[in-house]
Design a protein around this motif. Structure first.
Motif, mmCIF file in Angstrom:
data_model
loop_
_atom_site.group_PDB
_atom_site.id
_atom_site.type_symbol
_atom_site.label_atom_id
_atom_site.label_comp_id
_atom_site.label_asym_id
_atom_site.label_seq_id
_atom_site.Cartn_x
_atom_site.Cartn_y
_atom_site.Cartn_z
ATOM 1 N N ARG A 157 -6.573 11.411 -14.940
ATOM 2 C CA ARG A 157 -7.049 10.230 -14.326
ATOM 3 C C ARG A 157 -6.418 8.916 -14.910
ATOM 4 O O ARG A 157 -5.699 8.932 -15.992
ATOM 5 C CB ARG A 157 -8.611 9.927 -15.006
ATOM 6 C CG ARG A 157 -9.533 11.121 -14.499
ATOM 7 C CD ARG A 157 -10.912 11.132 -15.160
ATOM 8 N NE ARG A 157 -11.594 9.739 -15.040
ATOM 9 C CZ ARG A 157 -12.483 9.637 -15.459
ATOM 10 N NH1 ARG A 157 -13.144 10.181 -16.733
ATOM 11 N NH2 ARG A 157 -13.177 8.273 -15.442
ATOM 12 N N LYS B 70 1.057 4.191 -3.077
ATOM 13 C CA LYS B 70 0.734 5.630 -3.092
ATOM 14 C C LYS B 70 1.711 6.458 -3.962
ATOM 15 O O LYS B 70 1.569 7.400 -4.357
ATOM 16 C CB LYS B 70 0.726 6.008 -1.759
ATOM 17 C CG LYS B 70 -0.252 5.588 -0.890
ATOM 18 C CD LYS B 70 -0.244 5.870 0.500
ATOM 19 C CE LYS B 70 -1.459 5.290 1.513
ATOM 20 N NZ LYS B 70 -1.298 5.617 2.826
ATOM 21 N N ASN C 268 0.766 -1.161 0.186
ATOM 22 C CA ASN C 268 0.140 -0.060 -0.012
ATOM 23 C C ASN C 268 0.788 1.423 0.032
ATOM 24 O O ASN C 268 0.352 2.177 -0.595
ATOM 25 C CB ASN C 268 -0.783 0.047 1.333
ATOM 26 C CG ASN C 268 -2.158 -0.906 1.117
ATOM 27 O OD1 ASN C 268 -2.481 -1.084 -0.040
ATOM 28 N ND2 ASN C 268 -2.710 -1.399 2.148
ATOM 29 N N TYR D 202 -8.330 -2.979 -10.380
ATOM 30 C CA TYR D 202 -8.269 -1.620 -10.575
ATOM 31 C C TYR D 202 -9.145 -1.004 -9.432
ATOM 32 O O TYR D 202 -8.755 0.317 -8.877
ATOM 33 C CB TYR D 202 -8.836 -1.222 -12.059
ATOM 34 C CG TYR D 202 -8.583 0.261 -12.389
ATOM 35 C CD1 TYR D 202 -7.365 0.777 -12.221
ATOM 36 C CD2 TYR D 202 -9.751 0.881 -12.483
ATOM 37 C CE1 TYR D 202 -7.309 2.202 -12.490
ATOM 38 C CE2 TYR D 202 -9.683 2.280 -12.927
ATOM 39 C CZ TYR D 202 -8.467 2.993 -12.606
ATOM 40 O OH TYR D 202 -8.377 4.116 -13.017
ATOM 41 N N GLU D 203 -10.233 -1.422 -9.194
ATOM 42 C CA GLU D 203 -11.294 -0.879 -8.261
ATOM 43 C C GLU D 203 -10.499 -0.590 -7.057
ATOM 44 O O GLU D 203 -10.782 0.554 -6.256
ATOM 45 C CB GLU D 203 -12.412 -1.630 -7.933
ATOM 46 C CG GLU D 203 -13.460 -1.300 -7.159
ATOM 47 C CD GLU D 203 -14.640 -2.081 -6.895
ATOM 48 O OE1 GLU D 203 -15.473 -1.880 -6.073
ATOM 49 O OE2 GLU D 203 -14.746 -3.138 -7.544
ATOM 50 N N ASN D 204 -9.760 -1.519 -6.382
ATOM 51 C CA ASN D 204 -8.888 -1.157 -5.128
ATOM 52 C C ASN D 204 -7.881 -0.359 -5.363
ATOM 53 O O ASN D 204 -7.496 0.436 -4.407
ATOM 54 C CB ASN D 204 -8.642 -2.594 -4.827
ATOM 55 C CG ASN D 204 -9.581 -3.329 -3.858
ATOM 56 O OD1 ASN D 204 -10.354 -2.875 -3.318
ATOM 57 N ND2 ASN D 204 -9.781 -4.715 -4.230
ATOM 58 N N GLN E 276 -7.530 2.207 -7.517
ATOM 59 C CA GLN E 276 -7.843 3.588 -7.559
ATOM 60 C C GLN E 276 -8.212 4.090 -6.262
ATOM 61 O O GLN E 276 -8.165 5.609 -6.092
ATOM 62 C CB GLN E 276 -8.820 3.753 -8.567
ATOM 63 C CG GLN E 276 -10.179 3.199 -8.514
ATOM 64 C CD GLN E 276 -10.936 3.353 -9.507
ATOM 65 O OE1 GLN E 276 -10.855 4.293 -10.257
ATOM 66 N NE2 GLN E 276 -12.056 2.779 -9.670
ATOM 67 N N LYS E 277 -8.536 3.352 -5.366
ATOM 68 C CA LYS E 277 -8.902 3.985 -3.699
ATOM 69 C C LYS E 277 -7.530 4.218 -3.128
ATOM 70 O O LYS E 277 -7.447 5.126 -2.527
ATOM 71 C CB LYS E 277 -9.529 2.840 -3.124
ATOM 72 C CG LYS E 277 -10.977 2.261 -3.640
ATOM 73 C CD LYS E 277 -11.342 1.075 -2.708
ATOM 74 C CE LYS E 277 -12.857 0.758 -2.930
ATOM 75 N NZ LYS E 277 -13.413 -0.295 -2.341
ATOM 76 N N VAL E 278 -6.412 3.675 -3.453
ATOM 77 C CA VAL E 278 -5.145 4.262 -3.012
ATOM 78 C C VAL E 278 -4.663 5.463 -3.627
ATOM 79 O O VAL E 278 -4.104 6.111 -3.071
ATOM 80 C CB VAL E 278 -4.230 3.007 -3.234
ATOM 81 C CG1 VAL E 278 -2.817 3.068 -2.426
ATOM 82 C CG2 VAL E 278 -4.758 1.728 -2.283
ATOM 83 N N ARG E 279 -4.690 5.238 -5.036
ATOM 84 C CA ARG E 279 -4.367 6.577 -5.816
ATOM 85 C C ARG E 279 -5.224 6.494 -6.921
ATOM 86 O O ARG E 279 -5.196 5.712 -7.979
ATOM 87 C CB ARG E 279 -2.922 6.176 -6.361
ATOM 88 C CG ARG E 279 -2.471 7.182 -7.169
ATOM 89 C CD ARG E 279 -0.841 7.408 -7.480
ATOM 90 N NE ARG E 279 -0.321 8.293 -8.349
ATOM 91 C CZ ARG E 279 0.987 8.598 -8.515
ATOM 92 N NH1 ARG E 279 1.901 8.239 -8.065
ATOM 93 N NH2 ARG E 279 1.267 9.489 -9.525
ATOM 94 N N PRO E 280 -5.885 7.669 -7.301
ATOM 95 C CA PRO E 280 -6.910 7.745 -8.253
ATOM 96 C C PRO E 280 -6.180 7.585 -9.666
ATOM 97 O O PRO E 280 -7.024 7.450 -10.671
ATOM 98 C CB PRO E 280 -7.598 9.078 -8.080
ATOM 99 C CG PRO E 280 -7.353 9.076 -6.367
ATOM 100 C CD PRO E 280 -5.973 8.570 -6.179
ATOM 101 N N LYS F 72 -7.756 -9.850 -8.100
ATOM 102 C CA LYS F 72 -8.633 -9.513 -7.119
ATOM 103 C C LYS F 72 -8.355 -9.995 -5.722
ATOM 104 O O LYS F 72 -8.279 -9.163 -4.840
ATOM 105 C CB LYS F 72 -9.976 -9.954 -7.466
ATOM 106 C CG LYS F 72 -10.922 -9.103 -6.842
ATOM 107 C CD LYS F 72 -12.361 -9.542 -7.064
ATOM 108 C CE LYS F 72 -13.465 -8.823 -6.549
ATOM 109 N NZ LYS F 72 -13.376 -7.196 -6.364
#
Length: 406
Positions: free
Chosen positions: A202, A99, A95, A120-122, A124-128, A114
């Motif tokens: 993005r 960042k 993690n 990718y869903e996880n 982008q929560k760490v870094r959009p 997964k």
């Protein structure tokens, strides 16, 4: 020239991807070679190994410690850390790295990605604005998510193996062409995603599959079959769509000759002294020459059998007909044309008396060419360095090592 001097010599002031950090979870070829290409052009690539070394490191071993030939080729210019990704502490390190990461490379089944929290869903929560470059054997559609496969499976399912062999005896290519081509596609798409990010701010996911790469290779045959229903069968090395195009025995080995189109065929009949073939209806165009290729290959075989490899190739080159020697790996390493092209860069590696002849990237650029800055890393060679960059103290690192986390 020593490896250190060579690395210094090839280091330039400007690298296209300087400042881009890549976290490489890739295994075997498609993922690691994609990341290596990004590293060749300046990206800081960190390979994440299992503690003790990941399985792809030891295939086709060539070093005293068991590192494999393919590992050495597709992991140049990288740093290596070892991590237990199953542990909370290992996940925390990941993690922290994410960042500071622009691109994550992972070639695994979607379900595995997964499970590791690298989807990718996880991410982008760490870094959009992060980019995930994910290749797999069959793609992400539900019917394939759990399936695993290698290069040869893609070759076989595309129809290429059926066509490449002999009637009743299909054969695959013994070099992983689909793996390497998938890596090249992924590297191109990753750079496009980085370019697009400059305007949008993005990230996005880059996806590829071995199967779709193989299907692209076989696309001509697939389209032909869909439209004409020819149901082509294997013809060995002989082309069914033009001729003479085959592999021929000479006095001291083998050569490949490829004649396609009327201009080359006219030169070829002049070379073999058979001008009357230009008027033969069996050879009026490429399609007919392909259908009667066995006859043309027979004539070319007779011509070739009377000459050495160097004699045959010299005459073919003088006639401007595409041809080349059929090399063993040893002969390829010794070929003067290949060596003069700068294809190999000798690099020292721990435990080896001889340098590793790393093959240069298949692309270059005049002002900002690829550079060799680091030899392939040993297992976890840069673990302490990377952890210290993340703020870990020496005592913290020692504890992680004692507990088998790194």
């Amino acid at each position: 020239m020593s490896t250190r001097a060579l690395l210094e010599h090839t280091r330039l002031d400007c690298n296209v991807l300087e400042g881009i950090r890549v976290l490489d979870f890739g295994r075997f070829i498609a993922g690691p070679f994609c990341a290596a290409l990004l590293a060749d052009f300046g990206a800081d690539v960190i390979r994440v190994d299992r503690v003790g070394g990941s399985e792809d490191r030891f295939i086709m071993p060539v070093t005293p410690e068991g590192e494999g030939a393919l590992y050495l080729q597709v992991n140049r210019n990288k740093r290596s850390i070892t991590l237990d990704l199953e542990s909370p502490e290992g996940r925390e390190v990941v993690n922290l790295l994410l960042k500071r990461t622009d691109v994550v490379v992972a070639n695994m089944p979607p379900s595995t990605i997964k499970n590791l929290g690298l989807d990718y869903e996880n991410l982008q929560k760490v870094r959009p604005d992060i980019i995930l470059t994910a290749s797999s054997a069959f793609g992400e559609h539900p019917s394939a998510q759990q399936r695993v496969g290698f290069d040869g499976v893609g070759q076989a399912m595309s129809g290429a193996v059926h066509l490449a062999g002999l009637p009743g005896h299909p054969m695959k290519a013994m070099v992983p062409v689909v793996d390497f081509a998938t890596a090249l596609s992924c590297a191109l798409a990753t750079v496009m995603a980085l370019y697009e990010r400059k305007s949008s701010g993005r990230g996005q996911q880059v996806s590829s599959s071995l199967l779709h790469t193989a299907l692209n290779f076989a696309s001509g045959n697939l389209i032909e079959e869909a439209l004409l229903g020819i149901d082509r069968q294997a013809t060995g090395n002989r082309s069914p769509i033009a001729g003479p195009s085959d592999i021929y025995r000479v006095r001291d080995g083998w050569i490949i000759v490829q004649v396609i189109g009327p201009a080359l065929f006219k030169r070829w009949v002049g070379l073999v002294g058979r001008p009357e073939l230009l008027q033969d209806p069996r050879f009026r165009d490429d399609r007919e020459r392909g259908e009667h290729g066995e006859v043309l290959s027979g004539l070319m075989s007779e011509w070739s059998a009377q000459r050495t490899r160097s004699e045959a190739l010299a005459q073919l080159e003088a006639a401007r007909i595409p041809a080349g020697p059929v090399h063993s790996p040893r002969e390829a390493l010794q070929d003067e044309v290949i060596r003069a092209s700068g294809a190999f860069t000798p690099v020292a590696y721990p435990g080896l008396e001889r340098p590793v002849p790393l093959v240069a990237p298949p692309i270059s650029m005049t002002r900002t060419p690829p550079t060799l800055r680091r030899p392939p890393p040993t297992i976890g060679q840069h673990t302490d360095e990377v952890l210290q960059e993340l703020g870990y103290q020496r005592g913290d690192i020692d504890q992680l090592r004692q507990r088998g986390i790194v």
